[in-house]
Design a protein around this motif. Sequence first.
Motif: not given
Length: 531
Positions: A61, A289, A293
């Motif tokens: 991720l 992001k 994650a």
Amino acid sequence: MTKNNASVSQNNMAQEILSSVVVFLVALPLCIGIAVASGLPNAVEKGLITGIVGGIVVGFLAGCPLQVSGPAAGLAIIIKELIENPDIGIAGLGAIVFAAGIIQLVAGSFRLGRMFRAISPAVIVGMLSGIGVLIFSSQFHVMIDDKIDGGGIQQLISIPGAFVKVMFPMATDTHHLAAYAGVLTIVTLLLWNKFRPEKLKFIPGTLLGVAAAVIFVQITGYNVDKITLPKSLVTKESLLNWGDAWSILQTQQGIILAFTVAIVASAETLLCATAVDKLHDGQRTNYDKELFAQGVGNIICGYLGSLPMTGVIVRSSANINSGAKTRYSAILHGFWLLLFIAIFPGVINLIPKASLAAILVYIGIKLINVGFIKELKQYGRSEVVIYIATIAGIVATNLLTGIMIGFGLAILKMLYTMNHLSITVTKEKDPDQECYVMRFDGSATFLKIPELAKNLEALPLDSEIHIHLDGLSYIDHACIDLLKSHSSQVEKRGGKMVLCWDSVAELFQKSKMGKNTEKKVKNSQDKDSNK
């Protein structure tokens, strides 16, 4: 999968596999060592679980594809403080890590990733240096199979006594035997890092140091403490108890601790991501992001009752230096950790605790960035004070208090800088009339109106006044209004008031001070250029 990623995986997958093996070799001793340093009983599996989740889940991720996540030395100190807290303890650790993960996930979802980087470098490096002191002082005693109860100061002042135990052992003591394994680990690590052949640079010194200690202890048969890996990594008892978690997170202390773990882990991760970006020319970090994650990873780690994770620079730099170009290397290293535990659990049980402690002593010394003081001096003594105060606060009290001391001092410095204004006035000779030069330095806000007015009113109204504003970082409307008002008074008395800063001159013109002022500003600029 994009076309580019598909191309990379087809052409360079062999290189990604090799890189993942290198990262695995670096990560294995660090995951175990940091877990032991956290003070958790049966901690080995906790660190390995975090390394596996950091590789397989967060690696997939991640917003920083080449960054490797796992247990970090800095968070080991926080975990130690959590489990020693009678209101949290081992049972509440999962709840704090789970909640910290949710905070990170929400922050990433609302694109707050870059906000976690808005911390003074003096505080960040002070925090890492303080953590380095605590890791060094605590693990030094573990390196000789000894245990000292108490905080950082007690552990530091007990180090001379530890030397005595090693140099003059009692008949039943094994402190000196453990010290042999620890010293051998550090010496092997240092020699390998200095003299390793270029073709073998992918082999980490930490792994060789541990291997040397294992062989040494096996040959000599020395009775030293060793790592114990349980038969099962995850048990029903280790999973998050929702009832206990809810009761802890309903308290003010629980919420503060969850935010502490989230902020420290996020800051360390995103700073690491910034450092990783400097090591390669590939895809840049998507901070939101990456934060998302990390949140997912810590939610899983919290539920499994393992250690929290961050992005870690040692494993990330090893990943890049070994040739990784995609996220596959970080993902695969998690699988290698899982396979090694499944196939070779007995090997881990041969590792002396002293050897892993020695690696952390080495890491702790590396974290104590004394050389940073020289860099901080370039920005003033206040930055050095913030750095030292953060370290002292962490060592003398705890990590949260130390960080808050440093953060508080950084805010006070900011407020002082924003409201500090230095005004100097000099008298210059002019054949026609008296000429005064007033120079400003700092920030001119409404709070400085009395001081500004006092200096202006001290000058004769029928004189020529040159006001230099180039040294200002900020000037607000209230100060501009005062200058405008005083300029009108000077003009009525036959004097001249000239501003020497283009942007402020434009503000004066927009304030409709008149054509006369505009000409004077222009004349002043011409006069300055002639000089």
